[in-house]
Motif scaffolding. Sequence first.
Motif, PDB file in Angstrom:
ATOM      1  N   VAL A 240       0.843  -1.193   0.000  1.00 50.83           N
ATOM      2  CA  VAL A 240       0.000   0.000   0.000  1.00 50.83           C
ATOM      3  C   VAL A 240       0.876   1.240   0.000  1.00 50.83           C
ATOM      4  N   GLY A 241       0.646   2.104  -0.983  1.00 54.77           N
ATOM      5  CA  GLY A 241       1.319   3.394  -1.044  1.00 54.77           C
ATOM      6  C   GLY A 241       0.450   4.434  -0.366  1.00 54.77           C
ATOM      7  N   VAL A 242       1.055   5.219   0.525  1.00 52.09           N
ATOM      8  CA  VAL A 242       0.324   6.232   1.273  1.00 52.09           C
ATOM      9  C   VAL A 242       0.850   7.612   0.880  1.00 52.09           C
ATOM     10  N   ALA A 243      -0.063   8.470   0.449  1.00 53.27           N
ATOM     11  CA  ALA A 243       0.300   9.808  -0.011  1.00 53.27           C
ATOM     12  C   ALA A 243       0.749  10.684   1.156  1.00 53.27           C
ATOM     13  N   SER A 244       1.863  11.354   0.977  1.00 58.78           N
ATOM     14  CA  SER A 244       2.321  12.310   1.986  1.00 58.78           C
ATOM     15  C   SER A 244       1.382  13.518   1.998  1.00 58.78           C
ATOM     16  N   ASP A 245       1.483  14.318   3.045  1.00 54.22           N
ATOM     17  CA  ASP A 245       0.654  15.520   3.132  1.00 54.22           C
ATOM     18  C   ASP A 245       0.870  16.432   1.923  1.00 54.22           C
ATOM     19  N   GLN A 246       2.117  16.550   1.475  1.00 64.10           N
ATOM     20  CA  GLN A 246       2.423  17.408   0.327  1.00 64.10           C
ATOM     21  C   GLN A 246       1.737  16.903  -0.940  1.00 64.10           C
ATOM     22  N   VAL A 247       1.741  15.596  -1.129  1.00 59.37           N
ATOM     23  CA  VAL A 247       1.078  15.021  -2.308  1.00 59.37           C
ATOM     24  C   VAL A 247      -0.418  15.292  -2.234  1.00 59.37           C
ATOM     25  N   VAL A 248      -1.027  15.023  -1.084  1.00 62.27           N
ATOM     26  CA  VAL A 248      -2.466  15.234  -0.939  1.00 62.27           C
ATOM     27  C   VAL A 248      -2.809  16.697  -1.186  1.00 62.27           C
ATOM     28  N   ASN A 249      -2.006  17.584  -0.666  1.00 58.21           N
ATOM     29  CA  ASN A 249      -2.268  19.019  -0.824  1.00 58.21           C
ATOM     30  C   ASN A 249      -2.130  19.478  -2.273  1.00 58.21           C
ATOM     31  N   SER A 250      -1.491  18.670  -3.109  1.00 62.06           N
ATOM     32  CA  SER A 250      -1.349  19.048  -4.519  1.00 62.06           C
ATOM     33  C   SER A 250      -2.635  18.820  -5.312  1.00 62.06           C
ATOM     34  N   TYR A 251      -3.569  18.020  -4.779  1.00 64.76           N
ATOM     35  CA  TYR A 251      -4.817  17.779  -5.504  1.00 64.76           C
ATOM     36  C   TYR A 251      -6.078  17.909  -4.649  1.00 64.76           C
ATOM     37  N   LYS A 252      -5.927  18.148  -3.347  1.00 69.55           N
ATOM     38  CA  LYS A 252      -7.080  18.376  -2.468  1.00 69.55           C
ATOM     39  C   LYS A 252      -6.859  19.678  -1.706  1.00 69.55           C
ATOM     40  N   PRO A 253      -7.935  20.333  -1.290  1.00 67.41           N
ATOM     41  CA  PRO A 253      -7.776  21.622  -0.612  1.00 67.41           C
ATOM     42  C   PRO A 253      -7.163  21.530   0.782  1.00 67.41           C
ATOM     43  N   ASN A 254      -7.291  20.382   1.443  1.00 69.56           N
ATOM     44  CA  ASN A 254      -6.783  20.246   2.807  1.00 69.56           C
ATOM     45  C   ASN A 254      -5.870  19.040   2.932  1.00 69.56           C
ATOM     46  N   VAL A 255      -4.882  19.153   3.808  1.00 73.10           N
ATOM     47  CA  VAL A 255      -4.027  18.008   4.091  1.00 73.10           C
ATOM     48  C   VAL A 255      -4.767  17.069   5.047  1.00 73.10           C
ATOM     49  N   PRO A 256      -4.314  15.831   5.158  1.00 71.20           N
ATOM     50  CA  PRO A 256      -4.990  14.880   6.049  1.00 71.20           C
ATOM     51  C   PRO A 256      -4.996  15.338   7.507  1.00 71.20           C
ATOM     52  N   VAL A 257      -5.975  14.852   8.238  1.00 79.28           N
ATOM     53  CA  VAL A 257      -6.094  15.124   9.667  1.00 79.28           C
ATOM     54  C   VAL A 257      -5.074  14.294  10.439  1.00 79.28           C
ATOM     55  N   VAL A 258      -4.896  13.052  10.031  1.00 78.04           N
ATOM     56  CA  VAL A 258      -3.978  12.131  10.703  1.00 78.04           C
ATOM     57  C   VAL A 258      -2.609  12.227  10.028  1.00 78.04           C
ATOM     58  N   PRO A 259      -1.542  12.407  10.817  1.00 80.17           N
ATOM     59  CA  PRO A 259      -0.196  12.503  10.229  1.00 80.17           C
ATOM     60  C   PRO A 259       0.199  11.244   9.462  1.00 80.17           C
ATOM     61  N   LEU A 260       1.062  11.419   8.489  1.00 82.98           N
ATOM     62  CA  LEU A 260       1.495  10.329   7.614  1.00 82.98           C
ATOM     63  C   LEU A 260       1.986   9.119   8.399  1.00 82.98           C
ATOM     64  N   ALA A 261       2.857   9.308   9.361  1.00 79.60           N
ATOM     65  CA  ALA A 261       3.416   8.176  10.114  1.00 79.60           C
ATOM     66  C   ALA A 261       2.315   7.378  10.805  1.00 79.60           C
ATOM     67  N   GLN A 262       1.316   8.050  11.318  1.00 82.72           N
ATOM     68  CA  GLN A 262       0.216   7.353  11.991  1.00 82.72           C
ATOM     69  C   GLN A 262      -0.682   6.629  10.994  1.00 82.72           C
ATOM     70  N   ARG A 263      -0.914   7.241   9.832  1.00 82.29           N
ATOM     71  CA  ARG A 263      -1.714   6.565   8.802  1.00 82.29           C
ATOM     72  C   ARG A 263      -1.014   5.277   8.371  1.00 82.29           C
ATOM     73  N   MET A 264       0.303   5.348   8.220  1.00 81.83           N
ATOM     74  CA  MET A 264       1.073   4.176   7.820  1.00 81.83           C
ATOM     75  C   MET A 264       1.046   3.106   8.914  1.00 81.83           C
ATOM     76  N   GLU A 265       1.156   3.520  10.166  1.00 83.75           N
ATOM     77  CA  GLU A 265       1.131   2.565  11.276  1.00 83.75           C
ATOM     78  C   GLU A 265      -0.197   1.820  11.342  1.00 83.75           C
ATOM     79  N   MET A 266      -1.288   2.539  11.128  1.00 88.96           N
ATOM     80  CA  MET A 266      -2.610   1.900  11.133  1.00 88.96           C
ATOM     81  C   MET A 266      -2.715   0.856  10.022  1.00 88.96           C
ATOM     82  N   LEU A 267      -2.241   1.207   8.827  1.00 85.68           N
ATOM     83  CA  LEU A 267      -2.302   0.264   7.711  1.00 85.68           C
ATOM     84  C   LEU A 267      -1.430  -0.964   7.958  1.00 85.68           C
ATOM     85  N   LYS A 268      -0.243  -0.756   8.529  1.00 81.91           N
ATOM     86  CA  LYS A 268       0.655  -1.880   8.818  1.00 81.91           C
ATOM     87  C   LYS A 268       0.021  -2.868   9.782  1.00 81.91           C
ATOM     88  N   ALA A 269      -0.887  -2.402  10.620  1.00 80.31           N
ATOM     89  CA  ALA A 269      -1.522  -3.270  11.615  1.00 80.31           C
ATOM     90  C   ALA A 269      -2.586  -4.183  11.012  1.00 80.31           C
TER      91      ALA A 269
END
Length: 146
Positions: free
Chosen positions: A32-61
């Motif tokens: 699973v590839g997870v978009a960094s905040d910078q990537v998300v901000n390039s095509y959406k108006p807001n960056v994610p609420v949950v930080p990248l490291a935490q999003r990745m940790e949840m997926l790894k679980a």
Amino acid sequence: MIIYTVGTFDLLHVGHLALLEYCKTLGDTLVVGVASDQVVNSYKPNVPVVPLAQRMEMLKALKCVDDVRAYHELEYVSACREVNADIFVIGEDWGDQPHNIAVEEYLKSKDRKIVQVSYNPQTSSTKIKQNVIAQLHKGKYMAHIL
């Protein structure tokens, strides 16, 4: 077979889980590839609420996910090449942007596939955020904001 999919995966929910479990049925290894905040901000108006490291940790679980990697540019060819993806799973909003066309051409040249999936209409991170905002505006949590 190696399956690769990408997303923001902000506010992990049952729609994400359904997608990832489906992806796992397509092969042996799910990356699973997870978009960094910078990537998300390039095509959406807001960056994610949950930080990248935490999003990745949840997926790894998740037991259906074998590997998780961040991506910091809006391009998919390098990751498909690095993980040696046999199938790249994309969402229904896939368009004809240059980064999409590039990975389509790359995968076709390697005789690999793209599988397009529909989004789960039950929920989305955007809907969850909208519900939280609506509740805030109803005054349910206003005392906590002051």
